[in-house]
Design an enzyme around this catalytic site. Structure first.
Site, PDB file in Angstrom:
ATOM      1  N   ARG A   5     -21.768 -23.551  23.000  1.00 25.12           N
ATOM      2  CA  ARG A   5     -21.282 -22.168  23.073  1.00 25.12           C
ATOM      3  C   ARG A   5     -21.842 -21.298  21.953  1.00 25.12           C
ATOM      4  O   ARG A   5     -22.345 -21.797  20.952  1.00 25.12           O
ATOM      5  CB  ARG A   5     -19.753 -22.158  22.945  1.00 25.12           C
ATOM      6  N   ILE A  19     -10.128  -9.552  -1.948  1.00 26.83           N
ATOM      7  CA  ILE A  19     -11.047 -10.525  -1.353  1.00 26.83           C
ATOM      8  C   ILE A  19     -12.389  -9.873  -1.009  1.00 26.83           C
ATOM      9  O   ILE A  19     -13.355 -10.554  -0.733  1.00 26.83           O
ATOM     10  CB  ILE A  19     -10.469 -11.206  -0.083  1.00 26.83           C
ATOM     11  N   ASP A  20     -12.436  -8.542  -1.011  1.00 24.93           N
ATOM     12  CA  ASP A  20     -13.609  -7.836  -0.480  1.00 24.93           C
ATOM     13  C   ASP A  20     -14.833  -7.851  -1.399  1.00 24.93           C
ATOM     14  O   ASP A  20     -15.935  -7.616  -0.940  1.00 24.93           O
ATOM     15  CB  ASP A  20     -13.252  -6.379  -0.169  1.00 24.93           C
ATOM     16  N   ARG A  28       0.903  -1.152   0.000  1.00 31.46           N
ATOM     17  CA  ARG A  28       0.000   0.000   0.000  1.00 31.46           C
ATOM     18  C   ARG A  28       0.943   1.202   0.000  1.00 31.46           C
ATOM     19  O   ARG A  28       1.731   1.375   0.925  1.00 31.46           O
ATOM     20  CB  ARG A  28      -0.865   0.002   1.255  1.00 31.46           C
ATOM     21  N   CYS A  29       0.901   2.001  -1.057  1.00 34.49           N
ATOM     22  CA  CYS A  29       1.952   2.994  -1.272  1.00 34.49           C
ATOM     23  C   CYS A  29       1.428   4.418  -1.153  1.00 34.49           C
ATOM     24  O   CYS A  29       0.649   4.876  -1.983  1.00 34.49           O
ATOM     25  CB  CYS A  29       2.557   2.747  -2.664  1.00 34.49           C
TER      26      CYS A  29
HETATM   27  O1  F6P Z   1      -8.795  -5.134   1.141  1.00 35.49           O
HETATM   28  C1  F6P Z   1      -8.449  -6.396   1.609  1.00 35.49           C
HETATM   29  C2  F6P Z   1      -8.353  -6.427   3.104  1.00 35.49           C
HETATM   30  O2  F6P Z   1      -8.013  -7.732   3.509  1.00 35.49           O
HETATM   31  C3  F6P Z   1      -9.597  -5.943   3.851  1.00 35.49           C
HETATM   32  O3  F6P Z   1     -10.590  -6.931   3.917  1.00 35.49           O
HETATM   33  C4  F6P Z   1      -9.019  -5.560   5.189  1.00 35.49           C
HETATM   34  O4  F6P Z   1      -9.779  -4.570   5.795  1.00 35.49           O
HETATM   35  C5  F6P Z   1      -7.650  -5.041   4.831  1.00 35.49           C
HETATM   36  O5  F6P Z   1      -7.341  -5.556   3.541  1.00 35.49           O
HETATM   37  C6  F6P Z   1      -6.551  -5.395   5.790  1.00 35.49           C
HETATM   38  O6  F6P Z   1      -5.422  -4.689   5.426  1.00 35.49           O
HETATM   39  P1  F6P Z   1      -3.953  -5.069   5.864  1.00 35.49           P
HETATM   40  O7  F6P Z   1      -3.575  -6.348   5.190  1.00 35.49           O
HETATM   41  O8  F6P Z   1      -3.134  -3.923   5.387  1.00 35.49           O
HETATM   42  O9  F6P Z   1      -3.965  -5.240   7.349  1.00 35.49           O
END
Ligand code: F6P
Length: 366
Positions: free
Chosen positions: A187, A151-152, A74-75
């Site tokens: 549970r 994945i979202d 993430r840049c």
């Molecule tokens: O966008 C994919 C994702 O896995 C989201 O579901 C999650 O909120 C985020 O990235 C987590 O980010 P990181 O891997 O930077 O912790």
């Protein structure tokens, strides 16, 4: 031949490697040179060894692997024009005029901006004497194609993003395992799943595992939801169920926009029902591991389609995203996809829930 560069950016997702494989193999088949840009946009900014020509063997035996073999990041620097200027210089330096970006919402928004600024970035580089003006004609056009790897499943205009299906498989496998231990001990489990501001993973996993209650960001619970949830859980127990499963999407909120967390839900259940309750946060196991057949195959198909888009005759192509509609691949203007995706975020921030559900459309079904 043309030179095509590919990078993976943002959160990795299962199926990215299958996509890379198709891009390299189809690119070579079409007579192009294919370059990997390692470590996402950061590698494009840093240049040097991060930009490396790929060959057929570079993508051998990777189709079954999760993650991305060329690294991702993430840049923040690419969000600044100064970063994009460095990136442009490195592309020109390597003779690259075609770019494929595999990433999520943020990464493709960045690609769109980069394409929009391309001519002005070149002009600035020429003015500063960093590249020669003679190169301007050859590089005056940068062709950009986006492929959604996330994945979202939160990107508009495509039915599925690469990685979502594998993440779902991982989630339901984990929930199936939890169900066995939960049932043994009578549970209640609260499972937190990923998805950022999109409830798709939670919703579909809930349907596939017979969850008792699901929280998603797009549809915050109304009224006295604490009471409703407790009534629902206890009625299922009274009917003979030995366990309860609550799934909470990580971005869940109430009608006022306040976060609904797993911890919060647990406290409500313990206080009101006195049930033995545990929390499982699935976390990054959802994102790694073997890609499903579906993700491998759409990765292959989308990668090949991206290369075809770039190698076809039309020289001034508008940037597009390779989208899945039904079972067909379609090319959609990148700018429209990005705009629609950002519109959902805006409506979410405005807490206009009816509109959010409408905009998410078919994805959530009736
Ligand atoms: O966008 C994919 C994702 O896995 C989201 O579901 C999650 O909120 C985020 O990235 C987590 O980010 P990181 O891997 O930077 O912790």
């Amino acid at each position: 031949g043309q030179a095509i560069a590919v990078l993976t950016s943002g959160g990795d997702s299962q199926g990215m490697n299958a996509t890379l494989r198709a891009i390299v193999r189809c690119g070579l088949y079409a007579g192009a040179k294919v370059f990997f840009i390692r470590e996402g946009y950061q590698g494009m900014i840093d240049g040097g060894a991060n930009i490396e020509e790929a060959n057929s063997l570079s993508v051998s035996k990777i189709i079954h692997k999760g993650g991305t073999i060329i690294g991702s990041a993430r840049c923040n620097e690419f969000r600044e024009r100064s970063g994009r200027l460095k990136a442009a210089k490195n592309l020109v330096g390597n003779g690259i005029t075609n770019l494929i970006v595999i990433g999520g919402d943020g990464s493709l928004t960045g690609a769109n901006l980069f394409k929009k600024e391309w001519s002005s970035l070149l002009e600035e580089l020429i003015r500063k004497g960093e590249i020669f003006s003679i190169e301007n004609t050859k590089y005056s056009c940068l062709s950009v194609v986006g492929i959604v790897g996330s994945i979202d499943n939160d990107f508009c205009q495509t039915d599925m993003t690469i990685g979502t299906d594998s993440a779902l498989h991982r989630i339901i496998e984990s929930i199936d395992a939890i169900v066995e231990t939960a049932s043994s001990h009578q549970r209640t489990f609260i499972l937190e799943v990923m998805g950022r501001h999109c409830g798709y993973l939670a919703l579909v996993a809930g349907l596939a595992t017979e969850a008792d209650f699901i929280f998603i960001p797009e549809c915050p619970p109304e009224g006295d939801w604490q009471l409703k949830m407790c009534e629902k859980l206890s009625s299922h127990r009274k009917a003979g169920q030995r366990l309860n499963i609550v799934i909470v999407s990580e971005g869940s909120i109430d009608r006022n926009g306040n976060a609904i967390t797993a911890e919060m839900i647990k406290n409500i259940i313990v206080e009101n029902l006195n049930q033995d309750t545990r929390i499982t946060v699935l976390g990054h196991v959802q994102r790694g591991g073997r890609p499903s057949a579906f993700d491998r195959v759409i990765g292959c198909r989308m990668g090949a389609e991206a290369v075809m888009t770039l190698t076809e005759a039309d020289p001034e192509k508008i940037p597009c995203v390779i989208c899945l509609e039904g079972n067909q691949l379609v090319r959609r203007p990148l700018i429209d996809c990005v705009k629609d995706t950002q519109a959902i975020q805006k409506v979410l921030n405005e807490r206009n829930w009816e509109k959010v559900v409408r905009l998410r459309g078919d994805r959530f079904g009736p």
